[in-house]
Design a protein around this motif. Structure first.
Motif, PDB file in Angstrom:
ATOM      1  N   GLN A   1       1.092  11.816 -10.162  1.00 53.90           N
ATOM      2  CA  GLN A   1       0.440  13.125 -10.065  1.00 53.90           C
ATOM      3  C   GLN A   1       1.454  14.248 -10.260  1.00 53.90           C
ATOM      4  O   GLN A   1       1.151  15.238 -10.932  1.00 53.90           O
ATOM      5  CB  GLN A   1      -0.253  13.274  -8.709  1.00 53.90           C
ATOM      6  CG  GLN A   1      -1.534  12.483  -8.616  1.00 53.90           C
ATOM      7  CD  GLN A   1      -2.202  12.649  -7.261  1.00 53.90           C
ATOM      8  OE1 GLN A   1      -1.534  12.704  -6.234  1.00 53.90           O
ATOM      9  NE2 GLN A   1      -3.515  12.718  -7.269  1.00 53.90           N
ATOM     10  N   ARG A   2       2.647  14.099  -9.717  1.00 55.05           N
ATOM     11  CA  ARG A   2       3.671  15.125  -9.900  1.00 55.05           C
ATOM     12  C   ARG A   2       4.081  15.255 -11.366  1.00 55.05           C
ATOM     13  O   ARG A   2       4.488  16.322 -11.814  1.00 55.05           O
ATOM     14  CB  ARG A   2       4.903  14.821  -9.038  1.00 55.05           C
ATOM     15  CG  ARG A   2       4.712  15.149  -7.574  1.00 55.05           C
ATOM     16  CD  ARG A   2       6.013  15.081  -6.799  1.00 55.05           C
ATOM     17  NE  ARG A   2       6.625  13.770  -6.815  1.00 55.05           N
ATOM     18  CZ  ARG A   2       6.345  12.784  -5.956  1.00 55.05           C
ATOM     19  NH1 ARG A   2       5.424  12.961  -5.020  1.00 55.05           N
ATOM     20  NH2 ARG A   2       6.962  11.627  -6.040  1.00 55.05           N
ATOM     21  N   LEU A   3       3.943  14.160 -12.127  1.00 53.54           N
ATOM     22  CA  LEU A   3       4.255  14.189 -13.551  1.00 53.54           C
ATOM     23  C   LEU A   3       3.110  14.734 -14.393  1.00 53.54           C
ATOM     24  O   LEU A   3       3.221  14.848 -15.602  1.00 53.54           O
ATOM     25  CB  LEU A   3       4.618  12.774 -14.034  1.00 53.54           C
ATOM     26  CG  LEU A   3       5.922  12.220 -13.482  1.00 53.54           C
ATOM     27  CD1 LEU A   3       6.087  10.750 -13.868  1.00 53.54           C
ATOM     28  CD2 LEU A   3       7.103  13.036 -13.987  1.00 53.54           C
TER      29      LEU A   3
ATOM     30  N   ALA B   1       0.839  -1.206   0.000  1.00 59.66           N
ATOM     31  CA  ALA B   1       0.000   0.000   0.000  1.00 59.66           C
ATOM     32  C   ALA B   1       0.872   1.253   0.000  1.00 59.66           C
ATOM     33  O   ALA B   1       0.560   2.232  -0.685  1.00 59.66           O
ATOM     34  CB  ALA B   1      -0.934   0.000   1.207  1.00 59.66           C
ATOM     35  N   VAL B   2       1.969   1.221   0.725  1.00 62.38           N
ATOM     36  CA  VAL B   2       2.888   2.367   0.754  1.00 62.38           C
ATOM     37  C   VAL B   2       3.487   2.564  -0.635  1.00 62.38           C
ATOM     38  O   VAL B   2       3.538   3.685  -1.157  1.00 62.38           O
ATOM     39  CB  VAL B   2       4.011   2.169   1.800  1.00 62.38           C
ATOM     40  CG1 VAL B   2       5.021   3.300   1.739  1.00 62.38           C
ATOM     41  CG2 VAL B   2       3.420   2.043   3.199  1.00 62.38           C
ATOM     42  N   THR B   3       3.892   1.477  -1.262  1.00 63.19           N
ATOM     43  CA  THR B   3       4.458   1.547  -2.612  1.00 63.19           C
ATOM     44  C   THR B   3       3.431   2.109  -3.590  1.00 63.19           C
ATOM     45  O   THR B   3       3.757   2.982  -4.408  1.00 63.19           O
ATOM     46  CB  THR B   3       4.928   0.156  -3.066  1.00 63.19           C
ATOM     47  OG1 THR B   3       5.888  -0.336  -2.133  1.00 63.19           O
ATOM     48  CG2 THR B   3       5.532   0.204  -4.461  1.00 63.19           C
ATOM     49  N   ALA B   4       2.198   1.622  -3.521  1.00 61.01           N
ATOM     50  CA  ALA B   4       1.142   2.093  -4.417  1.00 61.01           C
ATOM     51  C   ALA B   4       0.904   3.589  -4.235  1.00 61.01           C
ATOM     52  O   ALA B   4       0.763   4.330  -5.217  1.00 61.01           O
ATOM     53  CB  ALA B   4      -0.140   1.309  -4.181  1.00 61.01           C
ATOM     54  N   LEU B   5       0.852   4.046  -3.006  1.00 62.97           N
ATOM     55  CA  LEU B   5       0.648   5.473  -2.749  1.00 62.97           C
ATOM     56  C   LEU B   5       1.792   6.313  -3.306  1.00 62.97           C
ATOM     57  O   LEU B   5       1.565   7.382  -3.882  1.00 62.97           O
ATOM     58  CB  LEU B   5       0.503   5.731  -1.250  1.00 62.97           C
ATOM     59  CG  LEU B   5      -0.826   5.308  -0.643  1.00 62.97           C
ATOM     60  CD1 LEU B   5      -0.733   5.300   0.869  1.00 62.97           C
ATOM     61  CD2 LEU B   5      -1.930   6.225  -1.115  1.00 62.97           C
ATOM     62  N   ARG B   6       3.001   5.844  -3.157  1.00 65.32           N
ATOM     63  CA  ARG B   6       4.158   6.580  -3.689  1.00 65.32           C
ATOM     64  C   ARG B   6       4.102   6.661  -5.214  1.00 65.32           C
ATOM     65  O   ARG B   6       4.433   7.689  -5.792  1.00 65.32           O
ATOM     66  CB  ARG B   6       5.451   5.932  -3.222  1.00 65.32           C
ATOM     67  CG  ARG B   6       5.722   6.164  -1.752  1.00 65.32           C
ATOM     68  CD  ARG B   6       6.990   5.487  -1.303  1.00 65.32           C
ATOM     69  NE  ARG B   6       7.245   5.768   0.106  1.00 65.32           N
ATOM     70  CZ  ARG B   6       8.058   5.051   0.855  1.00 65.32           C
ATOM     71  NH1 ARG B   6       8.705   4.020   0.348  1.00 65.32           N
ATOM     72  NH2 ARG B   6       8.228   5.364   2.127  1.00 65.32           N
TER      73      ARG B   6
END
Length: 64
Positions: free
Chosen positions: A58-60, A47-52
């Motif tokens: 989004q930043r892209l 879940a942490v990986t998915a959020l990152r």
């Protein structure tokens, strides 16, 4: 029941707030987590990986 990370731990590790975490669950971007006997959400490290990955996209310039 397997051990997992609670909502606050996942949110902190991924650099988002808990409301964002829940919003992504509602949108289907994150799988619904297991629950502890006390009803707490328990997430895996994935879940942490998915959020990152979501935040990086989004930043892209990608949208949800």
């Amino acid at each position: 029941m397997s051990a997992g990370l609670r909502s606050g731990q996942v949110a902190e590790a991924a650099g988002v707030n808990i409301q964002t975490l829940r919003y992504y669950e509602r949108r289907g971007l994150l799988a619904e987590p297991e629950r502890s006997n006390g009803g707490h959400r328990l997430y895996g490290e994935d879940a942490v990986t998915a959020l990152r990955v979501i935040k990086a996209a989004q930043r892209l310039g990608f949208t949800l």
